[in-house]
Design a protein around this motif. Structure first.
Motif, mmCIF file in Angstrom:
data_model
loop_
_atom_site.group_PDB
_atom_site.id
_atom_site.type_symbol
_atom_site.label_atom_id
_atom_site.label_comp_id
_atom_site.label_asym_id
_atom_site.label_seq_id
_atom_site.Cartn_x
_atom_site.Cartn_y
_atom_site.Cartn_z
ATOM 1 N N ALA A 65 0.790 -1.199 -0.045
ATOM 2 C CA ALA A 65 0.066 -0.021 0.020
ATOM 3 C C ALA A 65 0.961 1.444 -0.090
ATOM 4 N N LEU A 66 1.974 1.177 0.639
ATOM 5 C CA LEU A 66 2.969 2.349 0.735
ATOM 6 C C LEU A 66 3.687 2.523 -0.390
ATOM 7 N N GLU A 67 4.051 1.402 -0.993
ATOM 8 C CA GLU A 67 4.819 1.599 -2.291
ATOM 9 C C GLU A 67 3.966 2.120 -3.450
ATOM 10 N N HIS A 68 2.604 2.139 -3.104
ATOM 11 C CA HIS A 68 1.632 3.061 -4.040
ATOM 12 C C HIS A 68 1.166 4.063 -3.971
ATOM 13 N N SER A 69 1.485 4.725 -2.437
ATOM 14 C CA SER A 69 1.129 6.038 -1.861
ATOM 15 C C SER A 69 1.219 6.999 -2.762
ATOM 16 N N LEU A 70 0.262 7.960 -2.726
ATOM 17 C CA LEU A 70 0.427 9.315 -3.478
ATOM 18 C C LEU A 70 0.945 10.187 -2.558
#
Length: 507
Positions: A65-70
């Motif tokens: 989730a954090l690797e794709h966080s904006l």
């Protein structure tokens, strides 16, 4: 010449016969089996292990989730994500180090309760994180709490449990840790990552509430000169109808023959350093079987070994097998004995690691390079190995072998290592030595986890598995030569064995 720790036949060594004549103490232990209070106290304590297992795998759904966080302050690079996952083990090592002091300073129960402070603070930091430093600090604090509980809870449980069920109760810390991990996986399908951290506060608060009304360890209270309070605690744990006087006198007599703490001069005595050395080596060998890197990189391993099923499904199946295996160990530990399960466990893990190594070396490869965090965008099998498309049921081998490995670990070297640590350590050194064992365990886990990727990328995935298989053979030899059988023996009898050098119950 000192004889090795091997079983011996003969009446001369029968210090603790298998079937002693009935005594008041024996009746007390039978009464204890029917008393539910000791189970309630154990449940209250092992909620700390539930929180530990939950925190250990918290990164599994959070990192993607954090690797794709904006949010640029929360977006993780692969290097940052790797540290977010592994810094937990450094915190756990620090927790084990602190347990060397807190276990004897505060006592077992208060040390477990104290672990709630860094645990709650860590979850709060991660739930409200606005930057990488909050994530890393929260992760380290929950690791610190986990390392502290890992050292204190097995000691507390072993000291309050009667011999007849100490094996089953001694497996509950590992069981609850596995259940905590599975709970995180389940909640990860329903909750966003911040709410996962909020949910982690629930078992911590429940543990505090329950432990606040539980007694401290009678052995610890006696070692602090609180005889009346120790007798009340033992009577509460064993039940109103149990005759606890005999058991109390045995514990009291054992403590009176010892000084309050072990001096450096006494540490050179074989009856002190030998059980400590056995416990330390067991913790080291437990980690060297490869359990931590295999669990941490479970899905990436499946990604790179051409599994027939989706890697996410494989990871869930392995988690369920792990829980089932710990349940089996808890039910059979007091029947089969510790050594038998350790032998079976090491043999199963050897076969599984060898199978995985041979499959990686000779079997098909995944058609897509693995891009999971920390793998540097390279296939786990190594840069020079050819890729192949899975075409048959041979690709079930990684899943089956990993299930076999987890089953072997969870029914022996997983829970029994923790149990034996709390059983064989002398009372005077139990607090310090248990913390040292946790420190060694998690430092080893950190080194293995960080070096695993380097070895895989340099030599291929099969090399670590062959190494883990060789360690399992060492475990077999070590179990046969050095590990005593403690099934059905009181902690005082076990300590007496190391003090006298007699081998009565190592059969």
């Amino acid at each position: 010449m000192q004889e090795p720790l091997l079983g011996a036949e003969g009446l001369d060594y029968d210090t603790f016969p298998e079937k002693p004549p009935p005594s008041p103490g024996e009746r007390a232990r039978v009464g204890a089996l029917q008393n539910k209070r000791v189970f309630l106290a154990t449940f209250a304590a092992v909620l700390g292990n539930f929180s530990f297992g939950y925190a250990l795998v918290y990164t599994s759904p959070v990192i993607p989730a954090l690797e794709h966080s904006l949010d640029p302050d929360l977006h993780l690079t692969k290097s940052q994500a790797s540290w977010f996952g592994s810094v937990f083990t450094l915190g756990a090592a620090a927790g084990g180090l602190s347990a060397m002091v807190l276990n004897d300073l505060l006592g077992r129960k208060l040390s477990i309760m104290f672990s709630a402070v860094p645990s709650a603070a860590g979850y709060a930091l991660m739930a409200g994180a606005h930057g990488l430093w909050m994530l890393l600090l929260g992760r380290m604090l929950t690791g610190f709490a986990g390392g502290l509980t890992a050292a204190c809870i097995p000691v507390y449980v072993s000291e309050i449990a009667p011999p007849g069920v100490r094996g089953a109760l001694g497996a509950t810390p590992q069981l609850m840790a596995v259940f905590g991990s599975l709970s995180l996986y389940a909640l990860g399908l329903l909750l966003p990552w911040r709410w996962l951290a909020v949910a982690g506060e629930a078992p911590v608060l429940t543990m505090i509430l329950l432990l606040s009304v539980m007694p401290n360890s009678p052995r610890f209270l006696l070692s602090r000169g609180k005889d009346e309070e120790a007798l009340q605690a033992l009577a509460w744990l064993r039940g109103a109808d149990a005759d606890v006087q005999w058991e109390f006198e045995q514990i009291q007599d054992n403590i009176r023959r010892q000084s309050s703490r072990v001096s450096w001069a006494e540490a050179r005595d074989p009856h002190v350093y030998r059980p400590v050395a056995i416990a330390l080596l067991m913790r080291l060998l437990q980690q060297l079987t490869g359990i931590t890197p295999i669990l941490v990189y479970l899905q990436p391993i499946f990604d790179s070994t051409a599994v027939l099923l989706p890697p996410q499904d494989d990871a869930a199946i392995v988690g369920a097998v792990r829980l089932l295996s710990v349940l089996i160990a808890a039910l059979t530990m007091d029947l089969a004995g510790r050594k038998v399960l350790l032998f079976v466990s090491a043999t199963v893990m050897f076969a599984a690691n060898l199978t995985l190594g041979l499959y990686v070396h000779f079997g098909p490869r995944s058609p897509t390079p693995n891009s999971t965090m920390g793998l540097e965008n390279a296939p786990l099998g190594g840069p020079e190995q050819p890729l192949a498309t899975p075409v048959n049921y041979l690709t079930l081998v990684p899943l089956l072998a990993t299930m076999l490995f987890i089953m072997g670990y969870a029914m022996g070297w997983g829970p029994i290592t923790w149990l034996l640590m709390s059983e064989i350590l002398p009372l005077r050194a139990r607090g310090v030595a248990s913390g040292l064992c946790v420190l060694v365990s998690w430092l080893t886990a950190f080194v293995l986890t960080k070096s695993f990727l380097l070895v895989v990328n340099a030599f291929g995935l099969q090399v670590p598995f062959f190494f883990f298989a060789a360690i399992c053979l060492v475990n077999l030899v070590f179990t046969g030569c050095c590990v005593p059988e403690t099934k059905g023996r009181s902690l005082e009898q076990i300590e007496s064995f190391f003090r006298t050098g007699r081998r009565s119950f190592l059969r």
